[in-house]
Design an enzyme around this catalytic site. Structure first.
Site, short mmCIF file in Angstrom:
data_model
loop_
_atom_site.label_atom_id
_atom_site.label_comp_id
_atom_site.label_asym_id
_atom_site.label_seq_id
_atom_site.Cartn_x
_atom_site.Cartn_y
_atom_site.Cartn_z
CB THR A 103 46.09 33.79 51.95
OG1 THR A 103 46.95 33.02 52.79
CG2 THR A 103 46.51 33.59 50.50
CG HIS B 156 50.13 29.70 59.17
ND1 HIS B 156 50.81 28.56 58.82
CD2 HIS B 156 49.44 30.10 58.08
CE1 HIS B 156 50.54 28.25 57.56
NE2 HIS B 156 49.71 29.17 57.08
CG HIS C 116 54.02 30.70 56.57
ND1 HIS C 116 52.84 31.29 57.00
CD2 HIS C 116 53.78 30.30 55.29
CE1 HIS C 116 51.94 31.27 56.03
NE2 HIS C 116 52.49 30.66 54.99
CE LYS D 257 45.83 25.52 50.60
NZ LYS D 257 47.23 25.37 50.19
NE ARG E 236 45.22 29.75 48.75
CZ ARG E 236 46.06 29.38 49.71
NH1 ARG E 236 45.89 29.84 50.94
NH2 ARG E 236 47.05 28.58 49.44
CD GLN F 116 55.48 29.03 43.53
OE1 GLN F 116 54.34 28.99 43.95
NE2 GLN F 116 56.46 28.28 44.00
CG ASP G 273 52.90 22.50 50.11
OD1 ASP G 273 54.04 22.96 50.28
OD2 ASP G 273 51.87 23.09 50.51
CE LYS H 118 49.51 23.20 53.34
NZ LYS H 118 50.29 23.81 52.24
CE LYS I 80 44.91 31.48 55.34
NZ LYS I 80 46.01 30.99 54.53
CB THR I 81 42.42 25.34 61.01
OG1 THR I 81 42.95 25.83 62.26
CG2 THR I 81 43.47 24.45 60.36
#
Length: 423
Positions: free
Chosen positions: A43, A48, A51, A85, A89, A179, A200, A235, A238-239
């Site tokens: 994504t 990051h 991970h 979330k 997303r 998944q 999560d 957590k 990505k921000t």
């Protein structure tokens, strides 16, 4: 000697949040080496900080002789995982997904290659099987094994359903099926019997375990890792700002190093166990020292050095250490050109100057002062430093000696306010 009980090792490091059927799993580990998989959706164009623990956990399995399979979720990234979330997303185009996937595959390979552990490593894409499957086949052959009741009762789904302003799209709702099917395909094609993910991901991993049991009558296992949390309780991920990327082109090794140097004192020993391969006895030795402040600082240095070397390699870690030494201990003499490049990237505020050689003007343009008058007063107050040398001349003009490598000058106001001039 290889440690046969990887589970005990992970427990001692605080790396297990949940593990299915532990006794049965331990029995299998005593009999043979296994294949374990972890998946990342592309994504973004880099992994990051969030991970990093799964990568380290996988590395520990590999050090114990087990084989690794990484799955890059090219197909699932086009759907979006709703797990915990608050809203949907933002999805990327196929063009961006393909570019991101290529970079992440390269990043995973380099992480293990850098640490001399690229053998027994397989990297796949779930688009390999989803692009060949039509919707009717998937629903009739896979969808029949999933109960809507149990899917709705998953905690991550319930939270979204209760949000009237957001809700959950059917595409996101079906993510768990996709998944789960990934796990099934990896079991059938590669013999993978363990999936690793963040806590999560427990619901998605459980779905895969149940699907494999229903389709093949075989048992597989799931292991989740505690999430790395920020001080605000969210957590790491990505921000809009502040993301710590594992790609040094997005987050420099210096900034990465500084993140670990500045972790909370309360977390330091927990992080040493989770993120480094130092022996527990060595960490216990740090923790048991009486001079708390001194040894916490030394422990943070050890943490920053080990994790930065793990992610970015020894050379970039040494650069980060040199920059730190220069910035905080006023010793610019040993800095190399690569160090200034990292500072310019994201280490400290930077300003580009072309023709001006006036110190007062540089202080204003750098933001270290709000006006020439204030700049003049700061110089008179002995608060301004040029390359760590105090400057008292209010009419000071920069010269060639001030321009390190002909390009960089380090300005400082007081003890902690810096700016890098790039000529």
């Amino acid at each position: 000697m290889v440690n046969l009980n990887i589970v005990s090792e992970l427990k001692n490091r605080g790396l297990i949040h949940n593990l299915t059927k532990e006794t049965e799993f331990l029995t299998i580990l005593l009999e043979k080496k296994i294949k374990v998989y972890c998946g990342f959706d592309p994504t973004a164009d880099s992994l990051h900080l969030g991970h990093l623990l799964p990568l380290i956990c996988m590395k520990r399995f590999q050090k114990n002789g087990h084989k690794l399979v990484f799955l890059v979720g090219e197909a699932t990234s086009l759907i979006g995982d709703p797990s915990f979330k608050e809203k949907s997303r933002k999805l990327n185009s196929i063009f961006h997904m393909e570019a991101f996937s290529k970079k992440i595959k390269h990043q995973i390979f380099n992480f293990f290659k850098r640490n001399k552990n690229s053998s027994n490593l397989t990297i796949l894409s779930n688009l390999n099987w989803f692009k060949k499957m039509n919707l009717l086949d998937f629903l009739s052959n896979i969808g029949k094994y999933f109960s809507i009741n149990s899917m709705i009762n998953k905690e991550s789904v319930k939270k979204r359903i209760k949000r009237i302003d957001q809700g959950i799209a059917f595409s996101e709702f079906s993510y768990s099926l996709l998944q789960a099917y990934d796990f099934l395909k990896l079991y059938q094609q590669k013999g993978v019997i363990l999936q690793i993910g963040g806590s999560d991901q427990w619901g998605n991993i459980s779905s895969g375990i149940n699907l494999i049991r229903k389709v093949t009558k075989k048992k597989v296992f799931g292991l989740t890792i505690p999430l790395l949390m920020q001080s605000n309780g969210l957590k790491f991920g990505k921000t809009e700002r502040g993301t710590i990327w594992l790609d040094s082109k997005k987050t420099s090794a210096y900034k990465f190093y500084q993140f670990w140097i500045n972790v909370s004192d309360n977390n330091i020993y927990d992080y040493l166990r989770k993120f480094t391969f130092l022996k527990n006895s060595e960490i216990d030795n740090f923790e048991g020292k009486k001079n708390f402040e001194k040894h916490v600082f030394l422990a943070k240095q050890k943490l920053a050095e080990n994790v930065t070397t793990l992610v970015h390699g020894k050379e970039k870690c040494e650069s980060a250490k040199r920059i730190t030494q220069s910035i905080f201990f006023n010793s610019i003499e040993n800095m190399k050109k690569i160090d200034f490049f990292q500072l310019k990237q994201d280490g400290i505020p930077t300003v580009n100057l072309l023709n001006s050689d006036d110190l007062q003007e540089a202080l204003v343009k750098s933001g270290l002062s709000s006006s020439r008058g204030q700049a003049r007063n700061m110089i008179l107050a002995n608060a301004i430093y040029v390359n760590h040398k105090k400057e008292k001349n209010i009419k000071y003009k920069f010269n060639c000696q001030d321009k390190i490598f002909g390009k960089y000058t380090l300005l400082r106001r007081g003890k902690k306010s810096y700016c890098l001039i790039c000529w």
